[in-house]
Design a protein around this motif. Structure first.
Motif, PDB file in Angstrom:
ATOM      1  N   LEU A  70      33.537  29.960  24.661  1.00  0.00           N
ATOM      2  CA  LEU A  70      33.041  30.969  25.592  1.00  0.00           C
ATOM      3  C   LEU A  70      33.923  32.207  25.504  1.00  0.00           C
ATOM      4  O   LEU A  70      34.975  32.205  24.865  1.00  0.00           O
ATOM      5  CB  LEU A  70      33.050  30.421  27.021  1.00  0.00           C
ATOM      6  CG  LEU A  70      32.238  29.157  27.290  1.00  0.00           C
ATOM      7  CD1 LEU A  70      32.441  28.701  28.733  1.00  0.00           C
ATOM      8  CD2 LEU A  70      30.762  29.378  27.015  1.00  0.00           C
ATOM      9  N   TYR A  71      33.486  33.274  26.169  1.00  0.00           N
ATOM     10  CA  TYR A  71      34.346  34.444  26.239  1.00  0.00           C
ATOM     11  C   TYR A  71      35.561  34.131  27.106  1.00  0.00           C
ATOM     12  O   TYR A  71      35.517  33.281  27.994  1.00  0.00           O
ATOM     13  CB  TYR A  71      33.573  35.630  26.805  1.00  0.00           C
ATOM     14  CG  TYR A  71      32.563  36.173  25.834  1.00  0.00           C
ATOM     15  CD1 TYR A  71      32.976  36.859  24.697  1.00  0.00           C
ATOM     16  CD2 TYR A  71      31.200  35.975  26.023  1.00  0.00           C
ATOM     17  CE1 TYR A  71      32.057  37.350  23.789  1.00  0.00           C
ATOM     18  CE2 TYR A  71      30.276  36.466  25.115  1.00  0.00           C
ATOM     19  CZ  TYR A  71      30.719  37.148  24.004  1.00  0.00           C
ATOM     20  OH  TYR A  71      29.807  37.619  23.100  1.00  0.00           O
ATOM     21  N   ASN A  72      36.666  34.844  26.858  1.00  0.00           N
ATOM     22  CA  ASN A  72      37.902  34.551  27.574  1.00  0.00           C
ATOM     23  C   ASN A  72      38.154  35.563  28.688  1.00  0.00           C
ATOM     24  O   ASN A  72      37.378  36.478  28.920  1.00  0.00           O
ATOM     25  CB  ASN A  72      39.081  34.485  26.605  1.00  0.00           C
ATOM     26  CG  ASN A  72      39.316  35.815  25.888  1.00  0.00           C
ATOM     27  OD1 ASN A  72      38.749  36.845  26.248  1.00  0.00           O
ATOM     28  ND2 ASN A  72      40.146  35.784  24.871  1.00  0.00           N
ATOM     29  N   ARG A  73      39.279  35.381  29.364  1.00  0.00           N
ATOM     30  CA  ARG A  73      39.611  36.224  30.516  1.00  0.00           C
ATOM     31  C   ARG A  73      39.797  37.684  30.103  1.00  0.00           C
ATOM     32  O   ARG A  73      39.411  38.591  30.837  1.00  0.00           O
ATOM     33  CB  ARG A  73      40.892  35.682  31.176  1.00  0.00           C
ATOM     34  CG  ARG A  73      41.457  36.577  32.282  1.00  0.00           C
ATOM     35  CD  ARG A  73      40.529  36.630  33.485  1.00  0.00           C
ATOM     36  NE  ARG A  73      40.992  37.560  34.481  1.00  0.00           N
ATOM     37  CZ  ARG A  73      41.888  37.269  35.433  1.00  0.00           C
ATOM     38  NH1 ARG A  73      42.405  36.048  35.492  1.00  0.00           N
ATOM     39  NH2 ARG A  73      42.258  38.168  36.305  1.00  0.00           N
ATOM     40  N   TYR A  94      37.601  31.326  32.724  1.00  0.00           N
ATOM     41  CA  TYR A  94      38.478  32.181  33.521  1.00  0.00           C
ATOM     42  C   TYR A  94      39.935  31.768  33.343  1.00  0.00           C
ATOM     43  O   TYR A  94      40.839  32.587  33.367  1.00  0.00           O
ATOM     44  CB  TYR A  94      38.066  32.105  34.992  1.00  0.00           C
ATOM     45  CG  TYR A  94      38.760  33.084  35.890  1.00  0.00           C
ATOM     46  CD1 TYR A  94      38.547  34.450  35.743  1.00  0.00           C
ATOM     47  CD2 TYR A  94      39.609  32.649  36.910  1.00  0.00           C
ATOM     48  CE1 TYR A  94      39.172  35.353  36.573  1.00  0.00           C
ATOM     49  CE2 TYR A  94      40.234  33.545  37.746  1.00  0.00           C
ATOM     50  CZ  TYR A  94      40.019  34.896  37.577  1.00  0.00           C
ATOM     51  OH  TYR A  94      40.647  35.792  38.398  1.00  0.00           O
ATOM     52  N   GLY A  95      40.138  30.483  33.169  1.00  0.00           N
ATOM     53  CA  GLY A  95      41.494  29.967  33.016  1.00  0.00           C
ATOM     54  C   GLY A  95      41.560  28.539  33.524  1.00  0.00           C
ATOM     55  O   GLY A  95      40.939  28.206  34.531  1.00  0.00           O
ATOM     56  N   GLY A  96      42.308  27.667  32.831  1.00  0.00           N
ATOM     57  CA  GLY A  96      42.406  26.286  33.276  1.00  0.00           C
ATOM     58  C   GLY A  96      41.056  25.613  33.303  1.00  0.00           C
ATOM     59  O   GLY A  96      40.363  25.519  32.289  1.00  0.00           O
ATOM     60  N   ASP A  97      40.665  25.153  34.483  1.00  0.00           N
ATOM     61  CA  ASP A  97      39.373  24.476  34.638  1.00  0.00           C
ATOM     62  C   ASP A  97      38.360  25.333  35.369  1.00  0.00           C
ATOM     63  O   ASP A  97      37.416  24.825  35.974  1.00  0.00           O
ATOM     64  CB  ASP A  97      39.573  23.149  35.383  1.00  0.00           C
ATOM     65  CG  ASP A  97      40.180  23.352  36.770  1.00  0.00           C
ATOM     66  OD1 ASP A  97      40.696  24.463  37.039  1.00  0.00           O
ATOM     67  OD2 ASP A  97      40.152  22.411  37.579  1.00  0.00           O
TER      68      ASP A  97
END
Length: 382
Positions: A230-233, A298-301
């Motif tokens: 997926l796209y990242n933050r 978004y980050g982590g889970d």
């Protein structure tokens, strides 16, 4: 003859570079946004020009009706494609700055007028001395009005440069310089080609610009999360900063999605299972949302989805589809645990001073409140 071989070799090297850039940018397992599609289109168009240029070098001056037809067809296509690449470059820059499909659609018909006019002149050149002429030996000579083609391309180049300069404060210096310099190398190549008709360097120079842009922007942004695809933050922040500035009648909907019991999955089944859980969630999200929706880790889970919708009913329907897809996945029993998601979502009117920060803060708070409610319910049931 040695000069022809050298130019053909140069074109081959440029084609190899474009192939590797295209292969690294293009991915089968993800959606593409307009700027990415435009970048890929520029690569394909430049590759086509290099192939046409190579073909023209190989058949130039060869006698016979077949070679005359091939030469004429190649030259028509070559001349017709020139401003198309300039137009694609303008559209790429415009979307990179404003991130608006609607903006591009509104003035697309005006931008296509020079391209259409050039296409007509390219075809008519077969019968008249306009862009090119073939002598009795099928040898290429410049047409009397080739300057028209150069002016059309120059109009797009100047328009793109002005667009960048006027909106330079919307970008970082690195983004601005990379985008601005993209047009510099082809311009130098075009000047050389104008002064030396046999010195065709413009498309090799354009390939150099594409490689530079790929390194400095396309690849440097590192848009994709390596684990989920997926796209990242990083790209989420860029995407939101553009979207919240777009003024139209559609609502901007956002979902903050948290994977429940992620720590327990890691502790009980190992981190490999935790990584697989994240990939399973990303797969469910892809199945649920539309191709034009922005899905990121978004980050982590945690995951964030950004959508443009007409009304809140669309959001409710999508949420129902998401819950249904989760149920379907859990019934399949492909993993020894169940996927559960906690979601915070809301719709925003971009005309009311929305910022990227307030957007994320709002849906994050709603997700946290829903998680608290779920935990309280679970404690009461226990």
């Amino acid at each position: 003859m040695n000069l022809i071989v050298q130019f053909i070799e140069l074109n081959c090297y440029a084609l190899i570079i474009l192939f590797f850039v295209f292969r690294n940018v293009r991915r089968q397992d993800r959606q593409y946004f307009p700027d990415q599609r435009l970048f890929l289109s520029i690569i394909c168009a430049v590759a086509a020009m290099l192939l046409l240029d190579t073909l023209m070098w190989m058949i130039d001056g060869r006698p016979g009706r077949i070679f005359r037809i091939l030469s004429s067809g190649a030259m028509v296509a070559y001349n017709a494609l020139n401003p198309v690449i300039c137009l694609l470059w303008y559209l790429y820059v415009d979307f990179y700055i404003f991130g608006s499909r609607k903006r591009m659609r509104n003035y697309m018909h005006f931008l296509l007028i020079p391209v259409a006019f050039n296409l007509v002149l390219s075809v008519v050149s077969i019968f008249g001395n306009i862009y090119f002429i073939l002598d009795e030996y099928n040898t290429y000579h410049r047409g009397r009005y080739i300057i028209i083609l150069m002016i059309i391309c120059l109009i797009y180049v100047i328009a793109t440069s002005l667009l960048l300069f006027v909106n330079r404060k919307r970008m970082t210096f690195k983004e601005f310089s990379s985008l601005f310099l993209f047009g510099l190398f082809p311009t130098v190549g075009a000047v050389i080609q104008f002064l030396m008709p046999r010195g065709v360097l413009i498309w090799a120079c354009t390939t150099l610009s594409i490689l530079m842009l790929y390194i400095n922007i396309q690849n440097d942004q590192l848009r994709t999360d390596y684990l989920t695809g997926l796209y990242n933050r990083r790209y989420l922040d860029h995407y939101l900063s553009v979207k919240v500035k777009t003024r139209d009648n559609r609502l901007l909907a956002g979902l903050m999605i948290d994977l429940d019991s992620f720590k327990r999955i890691n502790d009980e089944y190992g981190h490999d299972s935790g990584d697989q859980a994240l990939r399973n969630v990303s797969r469910i999200l892809r199945q649920t949302f539309r191709r034009q929706d922005f899905i990121s880790r978004y980050g982590g889970d945690e995951f964030v989805v950004v959508m443009e919708i007409q009304d809140s009913c669309e959001l409710k329907e999508i949420l129902e589809r998401l819950h249904k897809n989760i149920e379907i996945f859990n019934r399949q029993n492909v993993v020894p645990y169940e996927i559960g998601l906690t979601i915070g979502c809301d719709c925003f009117d971009r005309k009311e001073g929305l910022t990227a920060s307030s957007f994320l803060t709002r849906i994050d708070r709603l997700m946290y409140l829903n998680k608290q409610k779920n935990e309280e319910q679970n404690q009461c049931e226990d």
